[in-house]
Enzyme design. Structure first.
Site, PDB file in Angstrom:
ATOM      1  N   ASP A   8       0.871  -1.163   0.000  1.00  0.00           N
ATOM      2  CA  ASP A   8       0.000   0.000   0.000  1.00  0.00           C
ATOM      3  C   ASP A   8       0.926   1.235   0.000  1.00  0.00           C
ATOM      4  O   ASP A   8       2.104   1.120   0.358  1.00  0.00           O
ATOM      5  CB  ASP A   8      -0.850  -0.055   1.279  1.00  0.00           C
ATOM      6  CG  ASP A   8      -1.652   1.190   1.491  1.00  0.00           C
ATOM      7  OD1 ASP A   8      -2.354   1.601   0.564  1.00  0.00           O
ATOM      8  OD2 ASP A   8      -1.565   1.778   2.589  1.00  0.00           O
ATOM      9  N   ASP A  10      -0.048   5.088   0.924  1.00  0.00           N
ATOM     10  CA  ASP A  10      -0.251   6.041   2.025  1.00  0.00           C
ATOM     11  C   ASP A  10      -0.228   5.298   3.362  1.00  0.00           C
ATOM     12  O   ASP A  10      -1.045   4.419   3.599  1.00  0.00           O
ATOM     13  CB  ASP A  10      -1.614   6.736   1.877  1.00  0.00           C
ATOM     14  CG  ASP A  10      -1.689   7.619   0.640  1.00  0.00           C
ATOM     15  OD1 ASP A  10      -0.705   8.298   0.341  1.00  0.00           O
ATOM     16  OD2 ASP A  10      -2.740   7.620  -0.016  1.00  0.00           O
TER      17      ASP A  10
HETATM   18  P1  B16 Z   1      -6.624  10.049  -3.778  1.00  0.00           P
HETATM   19  P2  B16 Z   1      -3.694   4.031   0.015  1.00  0.00           P
HETATM   20  C1  B16 Z   1      -5.588   5.896  -0.087  1.00  0.00           C
HETATM   21  O1  B16 Z   1      -4.309   5.461  -0.391  1.00  0.00           O
HETATM   22  C2  B16 Z   1      -5.619   6.740   1.165  1.00  0.00           C
HETATM   23  O2  B16 Z   1      -5.314   5.942   2.289  1.00  0.00           O
HETATM   24  C3  B16 Z   1      -6.977   7.350   1.348  1.00  0.00           C
HETATM   25  O3  B16 Z   1      -6.979   8.188   2.494  1.00  0.00           O
HETATM   26  C4  B16 Z   1      -7.340   8.169   0.093  1.00  0.00           C
HETATM   27  O4  B16 Z   1      -8.639   8.721   0.208  1.00  0.00           O
HETATM   28  C5  B16 Z   1      -7.275   7.252  -1.118  1.00  0.00           C
HETATM   29  O5  B16 Z   1      -5.978   6.688  -1.226  1.00  0.00           O
HETATM   30  C6  B16 Z   1      -7.585   7.987  -2.403  1.00  0.00           C
HETATM   31  O6  B16 Z   1      -6.581   8.928  -2.635  1.00  0.00           O
HETATM   32  O7  B16 Z   1      -7.633  11.069  -3.382  1.00  0.00           O
HETATM   33  O8  B16 Z   1      -5.199  10.546  -3.808  1.00  0.00           O
HETATM   34  O9  B16 Z   1      -7.009   9.349  -5.067  1.00  0.00           O
HETATM   35  O10 B16 Z   1      -3.597   4.032   1.500  1.00  0.00           O
HETATM   36  O11 B16 Z   1      -4.627   2.981  -0.551  1.00  0.00           O
HETATM   37  O12 B16 Z   1      -2.341   4.040  -0.660  1.00  0.00           O
HETATM   38 MG    MG Z   2      -2.773   3.219   3.323  1.00  0.00          MG
END
Ligand code: B16
Ligand code: MG
Length: 218
Positions: A8, A10
């Site tokens: 993953d 974030d």
């Molecule tokens: P975006 P991950 C996720 O990333 C985040 O944890 C989540 O908080 C966010 O809303 C989602 O990506 C979408 O992100 O707005 O940049 O498309 O943890 O799956 O890497």
């Molecule tokens: Mg994450």
């Protein structure tokens, strides 16, 4: 036998969760309400549009689909302002070293993120070239806890789920990994990630061999 690791983004590779929170908070505050860090935990791994629906629900606010899209885009602009300033210092402790070790030892490495900004974030911290496949929010149609993102990652690496370890900081991400038949390493607290095969507070000083022993596979 483990052949691949799916990461993953974030909260596992980079510390961007704090920026998603700040940007969503700015939106909520502009709409006249606030939400807590505990509520924010539920947004981890959740797609942008699913996140806005949850947040508006907490604030008791109903918006038209057009207004929701407008606010989601505004939130993303705020998030991108933070992302543009990122550099190597925001790689989470131990993440770079583990990915480098995996590559040296011949494991396949891919990204499995819900974010549509994953390529930009990896580029900003200089880690894009380590990932053989990038499965992100621009490619998936279903949000975690659906296992689609990791299934696509495993397929791109030509591996079975049972040959892959998923590293995840979100409860929804650990659930996705387990639902797809992957080994799961939760990054954070056993309070919400207890379903994972192993929970670590950080990747600092952690090697793939330690992980294999702890999840009792080799
Ligand atoms: P975006 P991950 C996720 O990333 C985040 O944890 C989540 O908080 C966010 O809303 C989602 O990506 C979408 O992100 O707005 O940049 O498309 O943890 O799956 O890497
Ligand atoms: Mg994450």
């Amino acid at each position: 036998m483990i052949k691949a690791c799916l990461f993953d983004l974030d909260g596992v590779i980079v510390d961007t969760a704090k920026y998603h929170y700040k940007a969503w908070k700015k939106m909520a505050n502009s709409l006249g309400f606030d939400f807590s860090e505990k509520e924010n935990e539920q947004l981890k791994g959740v797609s942008r549009m699913d996140s806005i629906n949850l947040i508006l629900g907490w604030g008791g606010i109903t918006l038209s689909e057009a207004d929701k899209a407008k606010w989601a885009s505004q939130k993303n602009d705020w998030y991108l302002e933070y992302l543009q300033k990122m550099d190597k210092s925001e790689i989470l402790p131990g993440a770079l070293e583990l990915v480098q070790e995996l590559k040296e030892k011949g494991y396949r490495v891919a990204l499995g993120s819900s974010s549509k900004n994953a390529v930009l974030a990896l580029s900003k911290v200089g880690m894009l070239h380590y990932f053989e496949a990038i499965i992100d929010g621009t490619k998936t149609t279903r949000s975690k806890p659906d296992p689609q993102v990791f299934e696509m990652g495993a397929a791109a690496l030509d591996c079975k789920p049972s040959e892959c370890i998923v590293f995840e900081d979100a409860e929804s991400g650990v659930e996705a990994a387990i639902a797809g038949g992957f080994y799961a390493v939760g990054m954070g607290s056993p309070d919400n990630l207890g379903k994972a095969h192993l929970v670590l507070s950080s990747l600092e000083g952690v090697s793939i061999d330690d992980i294999l022993v702890k999840i009792t596979i080799s």
